[in-house]
Scaffold this motif. Sequence first.
Motif, PDB file in Angstrom:
ATOM      1  N   LEU A  96      -3.889   1.719 -15.272  1.00 35.88           N
ATOM      2  CA  LEU A  96      -4.547   1.835 -16.570  1.00 35.88           C
ATOM      3  C   LEU A  96      -5.613   2.912 -16.581  1.00 35.88           C
ATOM      4  N   PHE A  97      -6.210   3.181 -15.426  1.00 36.83           N
ATOM      5  CA  PHE A  97      -7.322   4.120 -15.340  1.00 36.83           C
ATOM      6  C   PHE A  97      -6.920   5.498 -14.837  1.00 36.83           C
ATOM      7  N   THR A  98      -5.629   5.720 -14.589  1.00 44.22           N
ATOM      8  CA  THR A  98      -5.186   7.041 -14.150  1.00 44.22           C
ATOM      9  C   THR A  98      -4.530   7.768 -15.313  1.00 44.22           C
ATOM     10  N   ILE A  99      -4.554   9.033 -15.225  1.00 47.08           N
ATOM     11  CA  ILE A  99      -3.980   9.850 -16.299  1.00 47.08           C
ATOM     12  C   ILE A  99      -2.566  10.241 -15.953  1.00 47.08           C
ATOM     13  N   LEU A 108       2.042  -9.701  -2.551  1.00 47.57           N
ATOM     14  CA  LEU A 108       2.649  -8.691  -3.406  1.00 47.57           C
ATOM     15  C   LEU A 108       2.258  -8.869  -4.874  1.00 47.57           C
ATOM     16  N   VAL A 109       2.052 -10.097  -5.306  1.00 46.74           N
ATOM     17  CA  VAL A 109       1.572 -10.323  -6.678  1.00 46.74           C
ATOM     18  C   VAL A 109       0.162  -9.767  -6.835  1.00 46.74           C
ATOM     19  N   LEU A 110      -0.704 -10.045  -5.890  1.00 43.32           N
ATOM     20  CA  LEU A 110      -2.064  -9.519  -5.954  1.00 43.32           C
ATOM     21  C   LEU A 110      -2.075  -7.993  -5.918  1.00 43.32           C
ATOM     22  N   CYS A 111      -1.236  -7.418  -5.070  1.00 40.50           N
ATOM     23  CA  CYS A 111      -1.165  -5.957  -4.999  1.00 40.50           C
ATOM     24  C   CYS A 111      -0.581  -5.373  -6.280  1.00 40.50           C
ATOM     25  N   SER A 112       0.362  -6.063  -6.902  1.00 43.82           N
ATOM     26  CA  SER A 112       0.917  -5.545  -8.160  1.00 43.82           C
ATOM     27  C   SER A 112      -0.118  -5.617  -9.278  1.00 43.82           C
ATOM     28  N   VAL A 113      -0.970  -6.625  -9.257  1.00 44.94           N
ATOM     29  CA  VAL A 113      -2.060  -6.697 -10.244  1.00 44.94           C
ATOM     30  C   VAL A 113      -3.021  -5.531 -10.033  1.00 44.94           C
ATOM     31  N   VAL A 114      -3.357  -5.253  -8.786  1.00 44.31           N
ATOM     32  CA  VAL A 114      -4.251  -4.141  -8.489  1.00 44.31           C
ATOM     33  C   VAL A 114      -3.608  -2.819  -8.901  1.00 44.31           C
ATOM     34  N   ILE A 115      -2.318  -2.640  -8.605  1.00 44.45           N
ATOM     35  CA  ILE A 115      -1.617  -1.414  -8.994  1.00 44.45           C
ATOM     36  C   ILE A 115      -1.566  -1.300 -10.513  1.00 44.45           C
ATOM     37  N   VAL A 131       0.837  -1.202   0.000  1.00 45.74           N
ATOM     38  CA  VAL A 131       0.000   0.000   0.000  1.00 45.74           C
ATOM     39  C   VAL A 131       0.872   1.254   0.000  1.00 45.74           C
ATOM     40  N   VAL A 132       1.935   1.233   0.801  1.00 44.33           N
ATOM     41  CA  VAL A 132       2.855   2.373   0.831  1.00 44.33           C
ATOM     42  C   VAL A 132       3.503   2.576  -0.531  1.00 44.33           C
ATOM     43  N   VAL A 133       3.921   1.488  -1.150  1.00 43.68           N
ATOM     44  CA  VAL A 133       4.527   1.586  -2.487  1.00 43.68           C
ATOM     45  C   VAL A 133       3.511   2.100  -3.487  1.00 43.68           C
ATOM     46  N   GLY A 134       2.303   1.596  -3.444  1.00 42.94           N
ATOM     47  CA  GLY A 134       1.284   2.015  -4.394  1.00 42.94           C
ATOM     48  C   GLY A 134       0.876   3.462  -4.245  1.00 42.94           C
ATOM     49  N   VAL A 135       0.924   3.989  -3.028  1.00 43.60           N
ATOM     50  CA  VAL A 135       0.461   5.349  -2.791  1.00 43.60           C
ATOM     51  C   VAL A 135       1.577   6.381  -2.947  1.00 43.60           C
ATOM     52  N   PHE A 136       2.771   6.061  -2.447  1.00 46.46           N
ATOM     53  CA  PHE A 136       3.792   7.088  -2.313  1.00 46.46           C
ATOM     54  C   PHE A 136       4.913   7.066  -3.350  1.00 46.46           C
ATOM     55  N   THR A 137       4.968   6.062  -4.189  1.00 41.18           N
ATOM     56  CA  THR A 137       6.064   6.030  -5.162  1.00 41.18           C
ATOM     57  C   THR A 137       5.578   6.500  -6.527  1.00 41.18           C
ATOM     58  N   PRO A 138       6.491   7.050  -7.348  1.00 47.87           N
ATOM     59  CA  PRO A 138       6.107   7.459  -8.705  1.00 47.87           C
ATOM     60  C   PRO A 138       5.708   6.245  -9.547  1.00 47.87           C
ATOM     61  N   ASP A 139       4.942   6.515 -10.590  1.00 49.25           N
ATOM     62  CA  ASP A 139       4.414   5.428 -11.425  1.00 49.25           C
ATOM     63  C   ASP A 139       5.504   4.555 -12.027  1.00 49.25           C
ATOM     64  N   ASP A 199       8.424   3.781 -10.866  1.00 52.25           N
ATOM     65  CA  ASP A 199       9.248   3.044  -9.906  1.00 52.25           C
ATOM     66  C   ASP A 199       8.471   2.051  -9.054  1.00 52.25           C
ATOM     67  N   ARG A 200       7.180   1.940  -9.244  1.00 54.23           N
ATOM     68  CA  ARG A 200       6.363   1.111  -8.343  1.00 54.23           C
ATOM     69  C   ARG A 200       6.768  -0.348  -8.339  1.00 54.23           C
ATOM     70  N   PHE A 201       6.975  -0.921  -9.494  1.00 54.21           N
ATOM     71  CA  PHE A 201       7.260  -2.360  -9.531  1.00 54.21           C
ATOM     72  C   PHE A 201       8.661  -2.671  -9.029  1.00 54.21           C
ATOM     73  N   ALA A 202       9.583  -1.742  -9.182  1.00 55.97           N
ATOM     74  CA  ALA A 202      10.910  -1.934  -8.601  1.00 55.97           C
ATOM     75  C   ALA A 202      10.824  -1.922  -7.075  1.00 55.97           C
ATOM     76  N   TRP A 203      10.016  -1.025  -6.543  1.00 57.66           N
ATOM     77  CA  TRP A 203       9.875  -0.963  -5.094  1.00 57.66           C
ATOM     78  C   TRP A 203       9.092  -2.153  -4.543  1.00 57.66           C
ATOM     79  N   LEU A 204       8.240  -2.758  -5.344  1.00 55.58           N
ATOM     80  CA  LEU A 204       7.583  -3.986  -4.879  1.00 55.58           C
ATOM     81  C   LEU A 204       8.596  -5.110  -4.699  1.00 55.58           C
ATOM     82  N   GLY A 205       9.630  -5.130  -5.540  1.00 55.23           N
ATOM     83  CA  GLY A 205      10.717  -6.091  -5.348  1.00 55.23           C
ATOM     84  C   GLY A 205      11.475  -5.839  -4.058  1.00 55.23           C
TER      85      GLY A 205
END
Length: 97
Positions: A94-97, A82-89, A28-36, A38-44
């Motif tokens: 896809l729906f954000t501009i 983390l896989v489920l959260c990465s799918v949600v992210i 949740v912290v990665v999804g909210v506070f990291t730039p678009d 860098d998100r998947f790198a921070w999930l690692g």
Amino acid sequence: MSEPIREVQDRSWVGVVSVWIAAVVAAVVVGVFTPDDDRFAWLGVALAGSVLLTFGIQLAGGVTAGYLTRVAISVAGAVLVLVLCSVVIGIASLFTI
């Protein structure tokens, strides 16, 4: 198995669930506070932290019976979270501009 041993083993499973909760919080912290970008790198990084947290909690518990099982379940659960959260992210991106 005597009752005190069963009680210690039941408490040691609390560490498994606490790693899962920490993985959810990290995702949740990665999804909210990291730039678009860098998100998947921070999930690692969150996964690596979950593995280290797993070893720390399980070694600090001092219960040898079922150690490998608890570590495997804890890490596998963190990966699943983390896989489920990465799918949600990914879907949310896809729906954000």
